[in-house]
Write an enzyme that holds these catalytic residues in place. Structure first.
Site, mmCIF file in Angstrom:
data_model
loop_
_atom_site.group_PDB
_atom_site.id
_atom_site.type_symbol
_atom_site.label_atom_id
_atom_site.label_comp_id
_atom_site.label_asym_id
_atom_site.label_seq_id
_atom_site.Cartn_x
_atom_site.Cartn_y
_atom_site.Cartn_z
ATOM 1 N N HIS A 60 3.466 3.958 12.268
ATOM 2 C CA HIS A 60 3.046 4.604 12.804
ATOM 3 C C HIS A 60 3.049 5.618 13.779
ATOM 4 O O HIS A 60 1.921 6.280 14.825
ATOM 5 C CB HIS A 60 1.512 4.037 13.615
ATOM 6 C CG HIS A 60 0.898 3.019 12.405
ATOM 7 N ND1 HIS A 60 -0.256 2.240 12.201
ATOM 8 C CD2 HIS A 60 1.324 3.059 11.632
ATOM 9 C CE1 HIS A 60 -1.345 2.215 11.403
ATOM 10 N NE2 HIS A 60 0.202 2.176 10.610
ATOM 11 N N GLU A 66 -5.121 0.955 2.782
ATOM 12 C CA GLU A 66 -5.576 -0.209 3.277
ATOM 13 C C GLU A 66 -5.006 0.733 4.951
ATOM 14 O O GLU A 66 -5.435 0.299 5.665
ATOM 15 C CB GLU A 66 -3.712 -0.677 3.255
ATOM 16 C CG GLU A 66 -3.371 -1.179 3.553
ATOM 17 C CD GLU A 66 -3.139 -2.169 5.830
ATOM 18 O OE1 GLU A 66 -3.068 -3.088 5.907
ATOM 19 O OE2 GLU A 66 -2.523 -0.584 5.795
ATOM 20 N N GLU A 67 -4.506 1.546 4.756
ATOM 21 C CA GLU A 67 -4.343 2.795 6.442
ATOM 22 C C GLU A 67 -5.984 2.719 6.663
ATOM 23 O O GLU A 67 -6.160 3.064 7.952
ATOM 24 C CB GLU A 67 -3.588 3.954 6.624
ATOM 25 C CG GLU A 67 -2.176 2.800 6.077
ATOM 26 C CD GLU A 67 -1.862 1.788 7.064
ATOM 27 O OE1 GLU A 67 -2.359 1.576 8.836
ATOM 28 O OE2 GLU A 67 -0.047 1.874 7.448
ATOM 29 N N HIS A 71 0.790 -1.633 -0.089
ATOM 30 C CA HIS A 71 -0.104 -0.278 -0.317
ATOM 31 C C HIS A 71 1.211 1.116 0.162
ATOM 32 O O HIS A 71 1.977 1.304 0.633
ATOM 33 C CB HIS A 71 -1.055 -0.726 1.392
ATOM 34 C CG HIS A 71 -0.250 -0.342 2.111
ATOM 35 N ND1 HIS A 71 0.262 1.692 3.744
ATOM 36 C CD2 HIS A 71 -0.110 -1.084 3.451
ATOM 37 C CE1 HIS A 71 0.441 0.704 4.204
ATOM 38 N NE2 HIS A 71 0.848 -0.487 4.947
ATOM 39 N N GLU A 88 4.495 -6.232 4.342
ATOM 40 C CA GLU A 88 3.911 -5.666 5.985
ATOM 41 C C GLU A 88 5.441 -6.342 6.670
ATOM 42 O O GLU A 88 6.398 -6.105 6.095
ATOM 43 C CB GLU A 88 2.814 -6.240 6.804
ATOM 44 C CG GLU A 88 2.030 -5.594 6.158
ATOM 45 C CD GLU A 88 0.693 -4.376 6.326
ATOM 46 O OE1 GLU A 88 0.969 -3.461 6.895
ATOM 47 O OE2 GLU A 88 0.038 -3.907 5.751
ATOM 48 N N ASP A 136 -0.371 4.278 0.833
ATOM 49 C CA ASP A 136 -1.039 5.127 1.797
ATOM 50 C C ASP A 136 -0.386 5.156 2.979
ATOM 51 O O ASP A 136 -0.111 3.818 3.660
ATOM 52 C CB ASP A 136 -2.503 5.033 1.510
ATOM 53 C CG ASP A 136 -3.107 4.039 2.294
ATOM 54 O OD1 ASP A 136 -2.328 2.512 1.926
ATOM 55 O OD2 ASP A 136 -3.992 3.838 3.145
ATOM 56 N N ASP A 156 7.016 1.251 6.492
ATOM 57 C CA ASP A 156 5.075 1.373 6.493
ATOM 58 C C ASP A 156 4.787 1.876 5.245
ATOM 59 O O ASP A 156 4.063 3.055 5.467
ATOM 60 C CB ASP A 156 4.215 1.175 8.050
ATOM 61 C CG ASP A 156 3.002 0.505 7.634
ATOM 62 O OD1 ASP A 156 2.757 -0.943 6.838
ATOM 63 O OD2 ASP A 156 2.537 0.959 8.379
#
Length: 383
Positions: free
Chosen positions: A350, A135-136, A68, A164, A70, A101
């Site tokens: 994150h 995805e997020e 992903h 991931e 995003d 990530d």
């Protein structure tokens, strides 16, 4: 291709502020780059989400890299030591939102595919990439929709590697071969509001809730199995009252979540919860949200190939694990028999000052490349 090309592509992706669902041009960059290696690009937008399907070859087996573009929001900019969308190296670490990530993974498997194709242009089977920008976020217009398109035209992957960030202490120490399911509930207990001095005229929703909640938190939902830990029940929010100290709350709201193994089903968990609530004769409303069902890839060709590639490149013995949150692997696993997740160290994902170790970029790329070799360079005479 040099090690620097992985870093250069990672930095080019990080520099694009692709906060969900904005792709910010990342997918177009990948499509243009991989066209020179023979990958056909198919853009599959759904509502405000950009998705990209890239494929080289038409025969099987089909190996897919999934990822992903995003990223989650940056959080307070003043807590970052540098601009989150200006990739910056400090003390051997590359900082930026998406560094771990998972833009470094995308860069690594992109370069790995380019190098593999350059060295083995007549490899067997096909290589593909499934890239989303959802995805997020809600995860409703991204990978799940692309999988529906692929399934409808019977374009079914044989292997899928999701990039991931799975590593814990060192690159390669953990590969995810499955994930637990996630089932959330919002429970509203109904009582009757009143004055604390006249409790006989009210029904305290918190008091009504407490015995049932104690029972729910004490239940052993299942014992797990050789691949999954036991199912867990966790309360995330509990709200009641008006804020005044002299009012009996007439309603209590509880948010809770199950992370469940393949030993339980959503229906079984729902049934056990409602049985407890009914046994306590509660008046309630209960709304459920199933974010994902558990999936599992038992030990097989893909896990063996990537474990061997990690061992050869880093000397690390990989542990297969199903812990952690959900990923888009849950959608792909419904049509692909072998799905694993592998990527860089996840300690900073994150968070503010998200980063990846620069010296892991080349090994990450090499592990992906070695895995391609193990699965797509099998001697045809032995098939």
């Amino acid at each position: 291709m040099s090690d620097c090309s992985v870093r250069a592509l990672a930095e080019a992706l990080i520099s694009r502020p692709s906060v969900t669902p904005d792709d910010a041009g990342c997918q177009q960059l990948l499509a243009e780059r991989l066209a020179t290696s023979g990958f056909r690009a198919e853009h599959l937008p759904f509502d405000d989400v950009d998705n990209l399907w890239l494929r080289r070859g038409d025969s099987g087996p089909l190996l897919v890299f999934a990822g992903h573009t995003d990223v989650v929001p940056t959080g307070p900019l003043e807590k970052w030591h540098s601009d989150p969308f200006s990739p910056t190296e400090r003390a051997g670490l590359l900082y930026g939102r998406g560094a771990a990530d998972m833009k470094s993974s995308i860069a690594a498997f992109t370069i790995a595919a380019e190098e593999f194709v350059q060295a083995h242009p007549d490899h067997r089977g096909s290589i593909a990439m499934l890239i989303t920008s959802d995805e997020e976020g809600p995860s409703v217009n991204g990978t799940v929709k692309v999988c529906e398109v692929l399934r409808a035209r019977n374009e079914i992957p044989d292997y899928c590697i999701v990039g991931e960030p799975t590593s814990v202490n060192e690159l390669g120490d953990t590969v995810k071969n499955g994930r637990r399911g996630s089932l959330s509930g919002r429970l509203v207990i109904k009582g009757k509001q009143g004055h604390v001095a006249y409790p006989h005229l009210a029904r305290n929703a918190v008091h009504l809730l407490a015995p049932a909640l104690a029972e729910l938190t004490a239940i052993q939902w299942d014992n797990g199995n050789q691949y999954f830990p036991a199912t867990t029940f966790q309360i995330s929010n509990l709200n009641a009252g008006t804020g005044a100290s002299n009012v009996v709350p007439g309603e209590a709201v509880v948010d809770f979540n199950f992370r469940f193994s393949t030993e339980s089903t959503p229906e079984l968990l729902k049934g056990k919860v409602t049985a407890v609530l009914d046994a306590h004769k509660l008046e309630y409303d209960l709304a459920w949200t199933l974010s994902g069902e558990p999936f599992l890839t038992p030990r097989g060709e893909l896990s063996q190939a990537i474990s061997a590639a990690i061992r050869e490149e880093t000397g690390v013995e990989t542990e297969l694990s199903t812990t952690g949150g959900t990923s888009d692997g849950r959608f792909i696993a419904k049509m692909c028999r072998q799905v694993v997740e592998f990527g860089p160290i996840n300690a900073s994902i994150h968070q503010t000052n998200e980063h990846i170790r620069v010296d892991t970029l080349r090994p990450l790329k090499e592990i992906y490349r070695r895995t391609l070799e193990k699965l797509l360079l099998i001697d045809r005479d032995t098939e």
